[in-house]
Design a protein around this motif. Sequence first.
Motif, mmCIF file in Angstrom:
data_model
loop_
_atom_site.group_PDB
_atom_site.id
_atom_site.type_symbol
_atom_site.label_atom_id
_atom_site.label_comp_id
_atom_site.label_asym_id
_atom_site.label_seq_id
_atom_site.Cartn_x
_atom_site.Cartn_y
_atom_site.Cartn_z
ATOM 1 N N GLU A 103 0.802 -1.043 0.084
ATOM 2 C CA GLU A 103 0.014 0.038 0.015
ATOM 3 C C GLU A 103 0.885 1.226 -0.039
ATOM 4 O O GLU A 103 0.629 2.123 -0.488
ATOM 5 N N ARG A 104 2.025 1.164 0.645
ATOM 6 C CA ARG A 104 2.898 2.434 0.805
ATOM 7 C C ARG A 104 4.322 2.159 0.406
ATOM 8 O O ARG A 104 4.677 0.979 0.121
ATOM 9 N N GLU A 105 5.147 3.291 0.009
ATOM 10 C CA GLU A 105 6.332 3.077 -0.373
ATOM 11 C C GLU A 105 7.268 2.264 0.495
ATOM 12 O O GLU A 105 6.612 2.219 2.013
ATOM 13 N N ASN A 106 8.349 1.706 0.228
ATOM 14 C CA ASN A 106 9.253 0.947 1.199
ATOM 15 C C ASN A 106 8.551 -0.198 1.674
ATOM 16 O O ASN A 106 8.986 -0.523 2.757
ATOM 17 N N PHE A 107 7.632 -0.694 0.912
ATOM 18 C CA PHE A 107 7.092 -1.978 1.618
ATOM 19 C C PHE A 107 6.164 -1.690 2.683
ATOM 20 O O PHE A 107 6.230 -2.881 3.436
ATOM 21 N N GLY A 108 5.721 -0.636 2.909
ATOM 22 C CA GLY A 108 5.007 -0.425 4.032
ATOM 23 C C GLY A 108 3.296 -0.524 3.881
ATOM 24 O O GLY A 108 2.923 -0.583 2.820
ATOM 25 N N ASN A 129 -4.091 2.053 -2.636
ATOM 26 C CA ASN A 129 -3.225 2.049 -3.441
ATOM 27 C C ASN A 129 -2.268 1.084 -3.251
ATOM 28 O O ASN A 129 -2.143 0.326 -2.455
ATOM 29 N N CYS A 130 -1.371 1.092 -4.534
ATOM 30 C CA CYS A 130 0.009 0.191 -4.440
ATOM 31 C C CYS A 130 1.094 1.364 -4.718
ATOM 32 O O CYS A 130 1.268 1.679 -5.983
ATOM 33 N N MET A 131 1.977 1.526 -3.903
ATOM 34 C CA MET A 131 3.172 2.259 -4.300
ATOM 35 C C MET A 131 4.555 1.623 -3.898
ATOM 36 O O MET A 131 5.478 2.390 -4.197
ATOM 37 N N SER A 132 4.538 0.419 -3.792
ATOM 38 C CA SER A 132 5.798 -0.348 -3.945
ATOM 39 C C SER A 132 5.530 -1.861 -4.199
ATOM 40 O O SER A 132 4.154 -2.183 -3.794
ATOM 41 N N CYS A 133 6.387 -2.595 -4.554
ATOM 42 C CA CYS A 133 6.252 -4.030 -4.978
ATOM 43 C C CYS A 133 7.541 -4.660 -4.957
ATOM 44 O O CYS A 133 8.435 -4.285 -5.193
ATOM 45 N N ASN A 134 7.172 -6.118 -4.775
ATOM 46 C CA ASN A 134 8.551 -7.031 -4.743
ATOM 47 C C ASN A 134 7.930 -7.998 -5.925
ATOM 48 O O ASN A 134 7.087 -8.864 -5.588
#
Length: 184
Positions: A103-108, A129-134
């Motif tokens: 949901e947040r940056e830096n896998f937060g 939202n989706c603001m980071s991913c792996n």
Amino acid sequence: MTSSGMNMNSKITFYEEKNFQGRSYECMSDFSDMSSYLNRCHSCRVEKGCFMVYDRTNYMGNQYFMRRGEYADYMSMMGMSDCIKSCRMINMHRGSYRMKIYERENFGGQMSELMDDCDNVMERFRMSNCMSCNVMEGNWLMYEQAQFRGRMMYVRSGEYKNFMNMGQSSMRFMSMKRINDSCY
């Protein structure tokens, strides 16, 4: 056969003018800065494979997915305001697909795992939202809006802690699609 050897025949040709006219440049791999070969680019032809094209050098800025076909005037068709500055070949992926979205940056924030296409992150996972991913496996297209609409971003295996670092300053992603065999 290695994954990089699967698309040895991938090929895209860029043309300075609409309708495949003017100077051209043929590309069969990643190319980080096309500006030294073409002043502008108004049409292209993808003979084999799939490519992402970018309106900034070094695979930055707005991105567009190009599959096999002819694009006689793709700049007006896709609403591009600038010309293509770089392109990346997308190797065909064989096997499963797996990605964790955050949901947040830096896998937060909230985390969800995907193994198939997701047309609406909000409805499926209750994520705003989706603001980071792996990305653990596969090649994916991430879209700014639900139902695979709006601006897009290509992601492949790796960690994406902050989409702003990739030239996507205010982007949140609301849908994701696998780049699978049907795209080639």
